[in-house]
Design a protein around this motif. Structure first.
Motif, PDB file in Angstrom:
ATOM      1  N   LEU A  91      23.343 -47.678 -40.908  1.00 15.43           N
ATOM      2  CA  LEU A  91      22.891 -48.840 -41.847  1.00 15.43           C
ATOM      3  C   LEU A  91      22.135 -49.859 -40.938  1.00 15.43           C
ATOM      4  CD1 LEU A  91      22.583 -50.120 -44.625  1.00 15.43           C
ATOM      5  CD2 LEU A  91      25.246 -50.864 -44.063  1.00 15.43           C
ATOM      6  N   LYS A 151      18.674 -48.868 -39.972  1.00 20.87           N
ATOM      7  CA  LYS A 151      17.721 -48.801 -41.279  1.00 20.87           C
ATOM      8  C   LYS A 151      17.466 -50.741 -41.642  1.00 20.87           C
ATOM      9  CE  LYS A 151      19.637 -44.676 -43.417  1.00 20.87           C
ATOM     10  NZ  LYS A 151      20.338 -43.997 -44.542  1.00 20.87           N
ATOM     11  N   GLN A 194      19.793 -49.480 -49.434  1.00 21.72           N
ATOM     12  CA  GLN A 194      20.611 -48.800 -48.217  1.00 21.72           C
ATOM     13  C   GLN A 194      21.931 -49.320 -48.536  1.00 21.72           C
ATOM     14  OE1 GLN A 194      18.475 -50.884 -45.172  1.00 21.72           O
ATOM     15  NE2 GLN A 194      16.651 -49.514 -45.214  1.00 21.72           N
TER      16      GLN A 194
END
Length: 292
Positions: free
Chosen positions: A258, A261, A228
């Motif tokens: 981000l 996630k 990520q």
């Protein structure tokens, strides 16, 4: 050993350090410190071993630096992606003896050939001598527990072989590897890049002793966190070349997604502990990232 005694693989988190970044692995016995100060990998999962590129480049002309930075970020993103696959392969093996060569190393080489060619063209397009990077395309595998070296972002002295690295979460030496600096991003050996692109700065994921039964899942999720970060850094590098959006674009389009996630990946790590009866760590505070 008394019944009920649980074997654990202790993840000793090491500093991400300047892109020293070496990336992920998965298994039981962790070694090599990752960005999160944990050994970065376990004995069963291997990581890809690709030649670093930043330190092999001549001085990068200012007019080509943004394109070169974007392509270096692409190289690191591919390393993170394949390390994630290797971590998952260690947990759920698939294919025969040639699977890694055919499904991971072969396609990775093809992608690197294309990226390296674009770096060469970036030099050539502005009239600078075109470097020959063909020898840097092929990758092999590191021994279990050894992180991948990456190229990292510009402007941060790499402590690692390269950078981004290293998997901040250890996986690599650094990135979640970003690796290089806390998150590592490396500054090129020649300070090649002018440094227009920024990189994300995410907290290192420091974990308590990881139960052996949860180690594979935890390693896979740490690899996901590193992937990520690599993807966000690639997006930032792209943004340096082609700016878009207003002042809140980075927050809304990069840092916000981000965080979401990371929340999911960190939650899966907590669940991995809980599922085997170990105390569930609280990792909520590690979800939010800033910018280097």
């Amino acid at each position: 050993m008394a019944r009920g005694t649980r074997k654990t693989a202790v993840l000793k988190l090491g500093g991400v350090g300047a892109l020293a970044a070496l990336l992920f692995a998965g298994g039981l016995q962790l070694a090599s410190a990752g960005e999160n100060n944990r050994p970065a990998t376990t004995a069963t999962a291997q990581t890809v071993n690709c030649p670093t590129v930043r330190d092999k480049l001549p001085a990068v002309p200012a007019a080509a630096s943004a394109q070169v930075e974007r392509e270096l970020a692409n190289l690191d993103q591919e390393i993170a992606r394949q390390n994630e696959r290797l971590a998952r392969q260690a947990v759920r093996p698939e294919g025969g003896p040639a699977f890694i060569d055919n499904a991971i190393l072969g396609p990775l080489r093809s992608k690197r050939v294309a990226v390296l060619d674009r770096i060469e063209i970036a030099f050539n397009r502005i009239g600078a001598p075109r470097p020959d990077l063909d020898a840097l395309a092929a990758c092999s595998l590191n021994a279990p527990g050894v992180p991948s070296a990456v190229n990292g972002g510009a402007g941060q002295n790499a402590g690692g072989q390269n950078g981004n690295a290293g998997g901040q979460n250890g996986n690599a030496g650094g990135q979640n590897g970003n690796a290089g600096g806390q998150n590592g991003n490396n500054g090129g050996q020649n300070g090649n890049a002018a440094g227009p692109a920024r990189t994300v700065n995410c907290p290192r994921v420091a974990l308590p002793a990881v139960p052996a039964a949860a180690a594979g899942q935890v390693q896979a999720e740490l690899a996901t966190l590193d992937k990520q970060i690599a993807e966000a850094n690639a997006r930032l590098a792209q943004l340096a070349v082609r700016p878009e959006g207003g002042p809140a674009f980075i927050d809304n389009a990069i840092l916000g997604p981000l965080r979401s996630k990371r929340v999911a990946a960190l939650d899966r790590i907590e669940i991995a502990f809980n599922r085997v009866g170990a105390q569930r760590p609280n990792l909520d505070a590690l979800a939010t990232c800033g910018l280097n």
